[in-house]
Design an enzyme around this catalytic site. Structure first.
Site, mmCIF file in Angstrom:
data_model
loop_
_atom_site.group_PDB
_atom_site.id
_atom_site.type_symbol
_atom_site.label_atom_id
_atom_site.label_comp_id
_atom_site.label_asym_id
_atom_site.label_seq_id
_atom_site.Cartn_x
_atom_site.Cartn_y
_atom_site.Cartn_z
ATOM 1 N N GLY A 364 -5.903 -2.912 4.552
ATOM 2 C CA GLY A 364 -5.464 -2.576 3.445
ATOM 3 C C GLY A 364 -4.830 -1.671 2.424
ATOM 4 N N GLY A 366 -3.297 2.024 0.711
ATOM 5 C CA GLY A 366 -3.695 3.121 0.264
ATOM 6 C C GLY A 366 -2.515 4.401 -0.442
ATOM 7 N N VAL A 371 -1.759 -0.972 5.287
ATOM 8 C CA VAL A 371 -2.548 -1.261 6.671
ATOM 9 C C VAL A 371 -2.326 -2.695 7.259
ATOM 10 C CG1 VAL A 371 -4.064 -0.679 8.173
ATOM 11 C CG2 VAL A 371 -3.613 1.067 6.415
ATOM 12 N N LYS A 385 -0.476 1.074 9.851
ATOM 13 C CA LYS A 385 -0.261 1.711 9.369
ATOM 14 C C LYS A 385 1.332 2.082 8.800
ATOM 15 C CE LYS A 385 -1.206 5.631 7.883
ATOM 16 N NZ LYS A 385 -2.528 6.916 7.139
ATOM 17 N N ASP A 481 -10.579 14.613 2.115
ATOM 18 C CA ASP A 481 -10.809 13.505 1.367
ATOM 19 C C ASP A 481 -12.179 11.994 2.012
ATOM 20 O OD1 ASP A 481 -10.119 11.366 -0.765
ATOM 21 O OD2 ASP A 481 -8.680 9.763 0.797
#
Length: 670
Positions: A364, A366, A371, A385, A481
């Protein structure tokens, strides 16, 4: 006997657990050919590891479950009070016969032990392999590429240019190659020679090692050449024996043994050399054979002095830069030194390149990095990450290590380690196989839709994780978040909160700080537009996530055919006023429809968390109690979730108030 048996209508046994062992045998249970005991990865990680025990070719054997296997023990005899073996079946016995409950288990370390119940706990009463296998004879005793010495110490091969320990503090975790072996550049392959060193596989009968990787009557150079020509070969083990020379090629390198008994045995570890460009010297020809004139001597001396000065300046500059770099590197280490609790593993960047296959598997992305998926030597999957950007990277990195490195909760994603090397800042987390919650509540996995009971557990997991962050951990944290993308699910669909990448530390004796607006559109509490921010912003975001889980849709869903249904909170308010909340229950899930009444009751908890006045929202510990049925949900609720009481003029900079009851640390999005 502890055997779980399934019978048919005629009471015939059609399935029994004794035929499907995991890592244990109970007294009376048989291990037959085709079945095997597989050890777990560790005492806390019960996924299948690499060590196994099975019946093979008239013997029972313990080995690494690799292709091909590497055996560290085999026997054709039954010489124990705790088991019997008839050449076809290995049977666990009850000894002594009048004892209490027992079990036999192959552990993550490769030992086969018998444990017996003693009043309040299990006691180990026998280590089956200990008379035959020395400590250095177990594959995992020192980890991959590590050498077990006769005094029980674990060390990496002496060539520091090729190998480095995974952890300086835990040498038994093994070593890693600084440069991975690449088949496309085999011309740069060579060997690191380890004399008087052997592999545990040599201690087992040659008959069990009948694979193509076992080469009998093979000369030394032929052994090395065979490994160089085989891309999957990572090491060659050579031994001189009275009946001739023998060579074993290893596809995986586990713990090696260095001892006096290793004389005549040599291990050749395949390594990848880096290519070096050949430099050519610059030759300046002199004119004729005439003698040098005085002015030429002067010019030559002047030029030599000039170049000497330039060389001196360049040398000083290089030394200065090197010292400055070392100072910055030392400063980085000093920055980390006081905050690491001693349980995180420090990885090098090259190690992470190997672990992630050169960062090829992206999980993924961000706002502050990507990641990647990786696999440790012990087959444990991890998520890496890689923080990118300028300026905030170092601060966010140190902050996340500070905030997450020292906290442990079953509903928080665990930080395993970190990398702080030159410009690289990476964080290593446990891998969550089922990804983020948003994939599940929006029906991307329609064939595996979440049941009502599973959704209840996920909601409870999120609430408990937030309650811990707000009230129970040593450093109080506001996440800032909370959203489905930051809720990850493990293999059993247990929920864990992730992503603490922009936390802002607050001294405990301070009541407020000033911060910029953070979070994600659609999950921001209405007080962000005023001047007061508390831990209740997480409660508000939790309320939205709770509503998304119950309704099976996104908070902001632009795919809705009617514009009035785009905003979930607007639909929630309208349906509540019409007393038609039952219409909001996830329509794409039959199990949810069967529990519509219970689902609509939980919607009142979401409304409580979504109150526009943050002082009227419950704390997360109160939410947990409500989910457990210990307290009732507030009934006098305002469904105008955007209404905020006047608290003063709004500012571009928000004051984050830390209540006296719940002093907190701030944390933001990735």
């Amino acid at each position: 006997m502890g055997n779980l048996v399934l019978f048919d209508k005629r009471k015939r046994a059609i399935w029994q657990s004794f035929d499907h062992p995991t890592d244990c045998l109970l007294p009376g249970q048989n291990l037959v050919s085709g079945r095997k005991l597989i050890a777990s990865i560790s005492a806390t990680n019960h996924s299948q590891g690499l060590l196994a025990l099975s019946v093979l070719n008239g013997s029972w054997a313990a080995y690494t479950d690799t292709v091909p296997p590497q055996y560290y023990y085999s026997s054709s005899y039954a010489d124990s009070s705790y088991y019997s073996f008839d050449g076809q079946s290995f049977t666990s016995l009850h000894y002594p016969t009048n004892s209490t409950t027992q079990f036999m288990k192959i552990g993550p370390d490769g030992h086969l032990k018998v444990s017996q119940w003693s009043v309040v706990d299990w006691n180990e009463v026998s280590d089956i392999l200990s008379p035959y296998v020395e400590n250095c004879g177990y594959p995992m005793v020192c980890g991959s590429y590590s050498i077990c010495t006769n005094n029980g110490q674990c060390t990496c091969p002496p060539q520091e240019n090729f190998f480095r320990p995974f952890s300086e503090r835990k040498p038994d975790l093994g070593c890693s190659q600084l440069t991975s072996i690449c088949c496309n550049s085999s011309q740069y392959h060579s060997f690191v020679e380890l004399k008087n060193t052997t592999c545990f596989a040599f201690n087992v009968d040659l008959e069990l090692n009948s694979s193509k990787l076992w080469l009998a009557q093979t000369m030394l150079e032929d052994c090395k050449r065979a490994c160089l020509n085989n891309c999957s070969c990572k090491a060659a083990v050579f031994e001189y024996r009275w009946e001739g020379e023998h060579c074993l090629l290893l596809n995986e390198v586990f713990s090696l043994t260095d001892s006096e008994e290793g004389r005549g045995k040599t291990v050749f570890l395949k390594v990848q050399n880096t290519s070096k460009a050949q430099t050519q010297s610059l030759i300046i020809p002199l004119s004729g054979g005439k003698k040098s004139r005085p002015f030429k001597v002067i010019i030559g001396s002047t030029l030599a002095a000039f170049f000497g000065i330039i060389l001196s300046i360049a040398t000083c500059f290089v030394i200065f830069r090197k010292k400055a770099h070392e100072s910055r590197k030392a400063a980085d280490i000093l920055d980390l030194a006081p905050i690491l609790p001693g349980i995180l593993t420090r990885f090098s960047y090259n190690e992470l390149k190997i672990i992630t296959d050169d960062f090829s598997g992206k999980l993924g992305e961000g706002g502050f990095g990507c990641v990647y998926e990786g696999t440790l030597r012990n087959r444990t999957n991890i998520a890496v990450k890689n923080l990118d950007g300028v300026g905030q990277v170092k601060d966010s990195f140190l902050t996340e290590v500070k905030a997450v490195g020292g906290i442990h909760h079953i509903n928080l994603v665990k930080l395993i380690g970190f990398c702080a090397e030159k410009i690289h800042r990476l964080l290593i987390y446990e891998y969550m196989v089922n990804g983020s919650l948003d994939r599940w509540i929006t029906h991307e996995n329609k064939e595996n839709g979440l049941t009502w009971s599973t959704r209840q557990r996920i909601i409870s997991d999120i609430a408990k994780g937030l309650a811990y962050l707000h009230e129970d951990c040593s450093h109080k944290i506001i996440h800032l978040d909370i959203k489905p993308q930051n809720i990850l699910l493990d293999q059993y669909l247990n929920a864990k909160i992730s992503d603490f990448g922009l936390s802002m530390l607050i001294e405990k004796d301070k009541s407020k700080v000033v911060t910029r607006m953070r979070g994600t559109q659609g999950y921001l509490a209405p007080e962000w537009w005023s001047s007061v921010i508390t831990e209740k912003v997480d409660v508000y975001a939790f309320g939205i996530v709770l509503l998304e889980i119950l309704c099976g849709r996104k908070n902001l869903d632009w795919a809705q055919p009617d514009e009035e249904n785009v905003h979930l909170l607007s639909v929630f308010r309208r349906k509540a006023e019409q007393e038609q909340l039952i219409d909001m229950v996830d329509k794409n899930n039959e199990d949810m429809q069967l529990h519509r009444e219970a689902v609509t009751e939980m919607m009142s908890l979401a409304a409580w968390c979504l109150q526009g006045d943050f002082s009227k929202r419950p704390s997360m510990s109160l939410v947990v109690k409500a989910l457990e049925g210990l307290v009732t949900v507030e009934t006098n609720l305002n469904y105008d979730f955007t209404h905020v009481p006047d608290v003063g003029a709004g500012n571009q900079e928000r004051e984050v108030i830390i209540s006296s009851k719940f002093p907190s640390i701030l944390s933001g999005p990735r």
